[in-house]
Write a protein that holds these residues in place. Structure first.
Motif, PDB file in Angstrom:
ATOM      1  N   GLY A 187       4.657   5.243  17.144  1.00  0.00           N
ATOM      2  CA  GLY A 187       5.518   5.497  16.005  1.00  0.00           C
ATOM      3  C   GLY A 187       6.571   4.433  15.799  1.00  0.00           C
ATOM      4  O   GLY A 187       7.275   4.442  14.786  1.00  0.00           O
ATOM      5  N   MET A 188       6.692   3.499  16.755  1.00  0.00           N
ATOM      6  CA  MET A 188       7.713   2.458  16.659  1.00  0.00           C
ATOM      7  C   MET A 188       7.180   1.168  16.044  1.00  0.00           C
ATOM      8  O   MET A 188       7.960   0.301  15.655  1.00  0.00           O
ATOM      9  CB  MET A 188       8.308   2.182  18.044  1.00  0.00           C
ATOM     10  N   MET A 189       5.853   1.022  16.014  1.00  0.00           N
ATOM     11  CA  MET A 189       5.227  -0.188  15.474  1.00  0.00           C
ATOM     12  C   MET A 189       4.309   0.196  14.323  1.00  0.00           C
ATOM     13  O   MET A 189       3.971   1.376  14.145  1.00  0.00           O
ATOM     14  CB  MET A 189       4.423  -0.904  16.564  1.00  0.00           C
ATOM     15  N   VAL A 190       3.882  -0.794  13.537  1.00  0.00           N
ATOM     16  CA  VAL A 190       2.941  -0.516  12.458  1.00  0.00           C
ATOM     17  C   VAL A 190       1.630  -0.033  13.075  1.00  0.00           C
ATOM     18  O   VAL A 190       1.281  -0.404  14.203  1.00  0.00           O
ATOM     19  CB  VAL A 190       2.720  -1.759  11.580  1.00  0.00           C
ATOM     20  N   PRO A 191       0.870   0.829  12.374  1.00  0.00           N
ATOM     21  CA  PRO A 191      -0.309   1.481  12.954  1.00  0.00           C
ATOM     22  C   PRO A 191      -1.328   0.540  13.586  1.00  0.00           C
ATOM     23  O   PRO A 191      -1.831   0.805  14.690  1.00  0.00           O
ATOM     24  CB  PRO A 191      -0.918   2.223  11.751  1.00  0.00           C
ATOM     25  N   GLU A 192      -1.670  -0.564  12.908  1.00  0.00           N
ATOM     26  CA  GLU A 192      -2.698  -1.456  13.436  1.00  0.00           C
ATOM     27  C   GLU A 192      -2.268  -2.083  14.764  1.00  0.00           C
ATOM     28  O   GLU A 192      -3.049  -2.184  15.712  1.00  0.00           O
ATOM     29  CB  GLU A 192      -3.015  -2.564  12.427  1.00  0.00           C
ATOM     30  N   GLU A 216       0.047  -0.889  16.793  1.00  0.00           N
ATOM     31  CA  GLU A 216       0.169   0.197  17.774  1.00  0.00           C
ATOM     32  C   GLU A 216      -1.190   0.552  18.375  1.00  0.00           C
ATOM     33  O   GLU A 216      -1.317   0.736  19.592  1.00  0.00           O
ATOM     34  CB  GLU A 216       0.772   1.411  17.081  1.00  0.00           C
ATOM     35  N   GLU A 217      -2.201   0.651  17.530  1.00  0.00           N
ATOM     36  CA  GLU A 217      -3.542   0.979  18.003  1.00  0.00           C
ATOM     37  C   GLU A 217      -4.038  -0.039  19.012  1.00  0.00           C
ATOM     38  O   GLU A 217      -4.582   0.309  20.070  1.00  0.00           O
ATOM     39  CB  GLU A 217      -4.500   1.030  16.797  1.00  0.00           C
ATOM     40  N   ALA A 218      -3.813  -1.304  18.708  1.00  0.00           N
ATOM     41  CA  ALA A 218      -4.255  -2.370  19.625  1.00  0.00           C
ATOM     42  C   ALA A 218      -3.503  -2.307  20.943  1.00  0.00           C
ATOM     43  O   ALA A 218      -4.097  -2.440  22.023  1.00  0.00           O
ATOM     44  CB  ALA A 218      -4.046  -3.732  18.961  1.00  0.00           C
ATOM     45  N   ALA A 219      -2.213  -2.094  20.884  1.00  0.00           N
ATOM     46  CA  ALA A 219      -1.386  -2.079  22.094  1.00  0.00           C
ATOM     47  C   ALA A 219      -1.739  -0.920  23.013  1.00  0.00           C
ATOM     48  O   ALA A 219      -1.801  -1.085  24.242  1.00  0.00           O
ATOM     49  CB  ALA A 219       0.091  -2.016  21.712  1.00  0.00           C
ATOM     50  N   PHE A 220      -2.000   0.248  22.438  1.00  0.00           N
ATOM     51  CA  PHE A 220      -2.246   1.428  23.269  1.00  0.00           C
ATOM     52  C   PHE A 220      -3.691   1.538  23.751  1.00  0.00           C
ATOM     53  O   PHE A 220      -3.961   2.276  24.699  1.00  0.00           O
ATOM     54  CB  PHE A 220      -1.845   2.701  22.524  1.00  0.00           C
ATOM     55  N   VAL A 241      -5.209  -9.243  15.502  1.00  0.00           N
ATOM     56  CA  VAL A 241      -4.954  -7.937  14.872  1.00  0.00           C
ATOM     57  C   VAL A 241      -4.195  -8.178  13.573  1.00  0.00           C
ATOM     58  O   VAL A 241      -3.092  -8.717  13.577  1.00  0.00           O
ATOM     59  CB  VAL A 241      -4.119  -7.030  15.804  1.00  0.00           C
ATOM     60  N   LYS A 242      -4.789  -7.755  12.442  1.00  0.00           N
ATOM     61  CA  LYS A 242      -4.166  -7.989  11.141  1.00  0.00           C
ATOM     62  C   LYS A 242      -3.206  -6.849  10.806  1.00  0.00           C
ATOM     63  O   LYS A 242      -3.551  -5.672  10.894  1.00  0.00           O
ATOM     64  CB  LYS A 242      -5.225  -8.107  10.051  1.00  0.00           C
ATOM     65  N   THR A 243      -1.997  -7.197  10.394  1.00  0.00           N
ATOM     66  CA  THR A 243      -1.028  -6.215   9.892  1.00  0.00           C
ATOM     67  C   THR A 243      -0.397  -6.794   8.629  1.00  0.00           C
ATOM     68  O   THR A 243      -0.722  -7.907   8.215  1.00  0.00           O
ATOM     69  CB  THR A 243       0.087  -5.916  10.922  1.00  0.00           C
ATOM     70  N   GLN A 244       0.537  -6.071   8.049  1.00  0.00           N
ATOM     71  CA  GLN A 244       1.218  -6.547   6.846  1.00  0.00           C
ATOM     72  C   GLN A 244       2.041  -7.801   7.105  1.00  0.00           C
ATOM     73  O   GLN A 244       2.444  -8.500   6.169  1.00  0.00           O
ATOM     74  CB  GLN A 244       2.136  -5.443   6.310  1.00  0.00           C
ATOM     75  N   PHE A 245       2.297  -8.096   8.394  1.00  0.00           N
ATOM     76  CA  PHE A 245       3.129  -9.252   8.733  1.00  0.00           C
ATOM     77  C   PHE A 245       2.323 -10.513   9.003  1.00  0.00           C
ATOM     78  O   PHE A 245       2.870 -11.609   9.037  1.00  0.00           O
ATOM     79  CB  PHE A 245       3.980  -8.932   9.962  1.00  0.00           C
TER      80      PHE A 245
END
Length: 248
Positions: free
Chosen positions: A168-173, A175-179, A190-194
């Motif tokens: 909940g602290m990072m953007v979903p994509e 977060e999914e990769a990290a966990f 890993v592609k995100t909005q950033f």
């Protein structure tokens, strides 16, 4: 213990006990700064000024004025009210069994979420991400050095370190990769909005429940406050019925 006299003002002895009483009124964190001889002398001077003005006030008979009598009545009311509230609240007690039961009935409230500690490299394109990843995997450069070299995130100065975070602290994509990634393994881009991230997880902590000993004191404090509020509200209702209240 000897109560040393520090000064005599208008015939009143100012003692160490008086000085310590003044110091005790300051917040705990400020009291250390008041222990020097210079500070104590300043406080004694304040006590002297207080006694001199008090003597003067009595000399001009301020204690005979209506203003004084009204002020004393208000002070008396405040003191009696405060003592009454303290009397009511002092009767509230919580047993160890009640604390333990609250903990057992509300264990989920003392949960610690799962967390990961991770580093990342943020770049604009997938090609840049793959280039950095290849250099890291080939051993040409460490992840931390690659972060400093390629990453556009301010964390690059700390080798890409993001510290510990929960869901909940990072953007979903991200977060999914990290966990889901393995500890010590550099992820695919890993592609995100950033932009595109390379993620390296250093550690994972499973979700857990704090032990009773860890939360016992805070639970006790909360239960006491909760029961004090209930007791206070209950007493007010009883007093209202007894003495009467007319709201206009």
């Amino acid at each position: 213990m000897e109560n040393k006299v520090l000064a005599v003002a208008a015939g009143y002895e100012i003692t160490e006990k008086d000085l310590n009483a003044i110091i005790s009124r300051y917040p705990q964190e400020q009291r250390g700064a008041l222990q020097s001889e210079e500070k104590k002398k300043q406080l004694v001077e304040q006590l002297i000024s207080f006694e001199l003005m008090n003597k003067f006030g009595k000399e001009i008979q301020l204690d005979k004025t209506q203003e004084y009598k009204d002020a004393m009545e208000n002070i008396s009311k405040e003191v009696i009210t405060s003592m009454a509230i303290n009397k009511v609240l002092s009767d509230v007690t919580i047993t160890d069994e009640e604390v333990k039961k609250y903990y057992e009935d509300n264990k989920e409230a003392f949960g610690q979420p799962a967390t990961v500690s991770a580093r990342h490299i943020l770049v604009e394109t997938e090609e840049e991400a793959n280039k950095a990843r290849e250099e890291i995997l080939s051993g040409k450069i460490s992840f931390g050095d690659a972060a400093m070299k390629y990453s556009t995130c301010p964390s690059n100065q700390q080798g890409g370190n993001l510290g510990e975070f929960s869901k909940g602290m990072m953007v979903p994509e991200f977060e999914e990769a990290a966990f889901t990634s393995e500890i010590g393994k550099v992820t695919e881009p890993v592609k995100t909005q950033f932009g595109y991230h390379l993620v390296l997880v250093d550690a994972k902590n499973e979700a857990s429940i704090k032990s009773f000993e860890e939360v016992k004191d805070s639970v006790l404090d909360n239960l006491i406050k909760e029961n004090q509020h209930k007791k206070y509200d209950q007493i007010l209702k009883e007093l209202e019925a007894k003495y009467g209240v007319e709201r206009k």
